[in-house]
Design a protein around this motif. Structure first.
Motif, PDB file in Angstrom:
ATOM      1  N   TYR A  10      44.214  39.025  51.755  1.00 38.39           N
ATOM      2  CA  TYR A  10      44.298  38.629  50.343  1.00 38.39           C
ATOM      3  C   TYR A  10      43.910  37.151  50.200  1.00 38.39           C
ATOM      4  N   PHE A  11      44.404  36.299  51.110  1.00 37.25           N
ATOM      5  CA  PHE A  11      44.024  34.885  51.077  1.00 37.25           C
ATOM      6  C   PHE A  11      42.519  34.723  51.260  1.00 37.25           C
ATOM      7  N   VAL A  12      41.953  35.494  52.198  1.00 29.77           N
ATOM      8  CA  VAL A  12      40.497  35.460  52.399  1.00 29.77           C
ATOM      9  C   VAL A  12      39.791  35.869  51.106  1.00 29.77           C
ATOM     10  N   GLY A  13      40.346  36.867  50.427  1.00 33.13           N
ATOM     11  CA  GLY A  13      39.762  37.315  49.171  1.00 33.13           C
ATOM     12  C   GLY A  13      39.770  36.239  48.104  1.00 33.13           C
ATOM     13  N   ILE A  14      40.831  35.439  48.061  1.00 36.76           N
ATOM     14  CA  ILE A  14      40.893  34.328  47.105  1.00 36.76           C
ATOM     15  C   ILE A  14      39.730  33.361  47.341  1.00 36.76           C
ATOM     16  N   ILE A  15      39.490  33.038  48.609  1.00 35.01           N
ATOM     17  CA  ILE A  15      38.380  32.141  48.952  1.00 35.01           C
ATOM     18  C   ILE A  15      37.053  32.766  48.548  1.00 35.01           C
ATOM     19  N   ASN A  16      36.870  34.035  48.872  1.00 31.01           N
ATOM     20  CA  ASN A  16      35.599  34.701  48.572  1.00 31.01           C
ATOM     21  C   ASN A  16      35.357  34.826  47.073  1.00 31.01           C
ATOM     22  N   CYS A  17      36.425  35.059  46.312  1.00 29.66           N
ATOM     23  CA  CYS A  17      36.276  35.138  44.849  1.00 29.66           C
ATOM     24  C   CYS A  17      35.862  33.789  44.268  1.00 29.66           C
ATOM     25  N   GLY A  18      36.475  32.711  44.789  1.00 38.25           N
ATOM     26  CA  GLY A  18      36.107  31.377  44.330  1.00 38.25           C
ATOM     27  C   GLY A  18      34.655  31.061  44.618  1.00 38.25           C
ATOM     28  N   ARG A  19      34.201  31.449  45.808  1.00 34.15           N
ATOM     29  CA  ARG A  19      32.791  31.230  46.186  1.00 34.15           C
ATOM     30  C   ARG A  19      31.853  32.054  45.312  1.00 34.15           C
ATOM     31  N   ALA A  20      32.250  33.298  45.035  1.00 31.12           N
ATOM     32  CA  ALA A  20      31.386  34.178  44.252  1.00 31.12           C
ATOM     33  C   ALA A  20      31.204  33.653  42.827  1.00 31.12           C
TER      34      ALA A  20
END
Length: 227
Positions: A189-199
Motif C-alpha cells: 500500500y505504501f508503494v502504491g502511494i508513491i506510484n500514485c504520486g508519480r503517476a
C-alpha cells in the motif's frame, strides 16, 4: 569501488557540505533518498532532494544548473550513467553514485567519484537496502527498517531480505499484513502511494512522497503514510 568506500565517504560528510540527493522516483529510489535525508538531517547538512520534474530520471545537462549550489551530489538508483556529464560534474564536486542496474560494460570512474553497484558483483540488492546498511554503520538507524522495506518490496525483492523483514515487523508489528492479504499488504500500500504520486505529479509526486516519508520516519510513525 567497494561498499566500504560508500560508508567511508558518507561518514566524511560534515555540516558545511551542501548535498544534492538525485534519486529515481520509484519506491526504491524514494526510500533510499528518505534514509539518506534522515542521516543528513542528523549531522546538520544542508541538502536538497531532487528528481527531474518530468519523471524521467535520466541524467542530462540540466544537472549542471540543478547542482550549481552544491559541492556534493549523491545519485541513488539511477540506471543511466552518461560518463561525459559525470566527469564534468566531478571536476569541482564530489559524487557518490549508488545503483543496482548492472553495467553492460566496464566504466572508467572519475577520480572524484565513488561508485558502488552490487549487481556488478553478482548481487541482487535494491539501493534502499544498501543505503539502510550504510547509515546503520554510521549510527543507529534501525527505526528506518520500514522505509528500507518499502523500497525492497517496491522492487519485489522482499523474500531475499528476511533479516530486514523480521526487524521491521518486530519494531512495527502493525505493519505486518493479515493472513488474508499477506504479510506485505501494508508495505505494498505504501508503494502504491508513491506510484500514485508519480503517476499524477511525476517527479514532483516522488518528491512529495519522500517528504512524507521523511516526516513519518523522523517521528517513528510510519502510519503517517496513511493520511
Amino acid at each position: 569501488m567497494s561498499y566500504s568506500a560508500v560508508v567511508d565517504n558518507l561518514g566524511l560528510l560534515h555540516p558545511q557540505d551542501r548535498v544534492l540527493i538525485y534519486f529515481h522516483g520509484d519506491a526504491d529510489g524514494c526510500a533510499s533518498a528518505t534514509m539518506l535525508a534522515a542521516y543528513l538531517n542528523d549531522i546538520g547538512n544542508e541538502f536538497k532532494i531532487y528528481t527531474p520534474p518530468t519523471g524521467d530520471p535520466r541524467i542530462d545537462e540540466s544537472v549542471f544548473e540543478v547542482s550549481r549550489d552544491f559541492n556534493k551530489i549523491i545519485f541513488l538508483d539511477i540506471g543511466h550513467r552518461p560518463m561525459d556529464i559525470l566527469r564534468e560534474l566531478a571536476r569541482d564536486r564530489q559524487i557518490i553514485f549508488i545503483d543496482h542496474h548492472r553495467d553492460e560494460s566496464a566504466i572508467e570512474i572519475p577520480e572524484n567519484m565513488v561508485y558502488y553497484n552490487p549487481a556488478n558483483e553478482g548481487k541482487k540488492e535494491p539501493v534502499s537496502y544498501t543505503v539502510y546498511r550504510a547509515v546503520n554503520e554510521l549510527g543507529d538507524y534501525t527505526h528506518l527498517c520500514w522505509v528500507a522495506l518499502v523500497g525492497v518490496v517496491g522492487d519485489k525483492e522482499e523474500k531475499r531480505f528476511q533479516d530486514l523483514t523480521e526487524t521491521c515487523f518486530s519494531l512495527f508489528p502493525n505493519l505486518k499484513g493479515s493472513k488474508k492479504n499477506g504479510d506485505f499488504a501494508i508495505m505494498r500500500y505504501f508503494v502504491g502511494i508513491i506510484n500514485c504520486g508519480r503517476a499524477y505529479y511525476r517527479g514532483d509526486g516522488a518528491v512529495m512522497a519522500v517528504n512524507l516519508m521523511i516526516k513519518a520516519a523522523a517521528q517513528k510513525k510510519p502510519d503517517l503514510m496513511l493520511w
